[in-house]
Design an enzyme around this catalytic site. Sequence first.
Site, PDB file in Angstrom:
ATOM      1  N   CYS A  46      43.502  -6.319  33.787  1.00  0.00           N
ATOM      2  CA  CYS A  46      43.407  -5.782  35.150  1.00  0.00           C
ATOM      3  C   CYS A  46      42.791  -6.807  36.111  1.00  0.00           C
ATOM      4  CB  CYS A  46      42.575  -4.505  35.087  1.00  0.00           C
ATOM      5  SG  CYS A  46      41.920  -3.916  36.644  1.00  0.00           S
ATOM      6  N   CYS A  60      39.723  -5.588  38.060  1.00  0.00           N
ATOM      7  CA  CYS A  60      38.575  -5.498  37.144  1.00  0.00           C
ATOM      8  C   CYS A  60      37.854  -6.843  37.063  1.00  0.00           C
ATOM      9  CB  CYS A  60      39.027  -5.070  35.750  1.00  0.00           C
ATOM     10  SG  CYS A  60      39.775  -3.425  35.700  1.00  0.00           S
TER      11      CYS A  60
END
Length: 90
Positions: free
Chosen positions: A14, A17
């Site tokens: 991600c 993230c």
Amino acid sequence: MSKPVLFDFFATWCGPCKMQTPIIEDLAKKMGDAVEIRKIDVDQHMDLAEKYGIRVVPTLIIEKDGKVVQSMEGVTDLPTLENLLKPLVG
């Protein structure tokens, strides 16, 4: 009195993230032992992701005394996190 717990639900693949990680690291340095931070990889801990209803990563959840106080989807900045956590610290 228990300290607040910040759950950082993330995935290794991600992009957002990866943007959240240094913010969480800065938060840990600033707040020290006043806050417990738990990083949870949703791909390795699907049971926890399901328990907390995680649909988007990153998702940050703040818990105090076993109860969810705040849940935030997407990247959350340091001032916002500090403002949410400071009132929960003993």
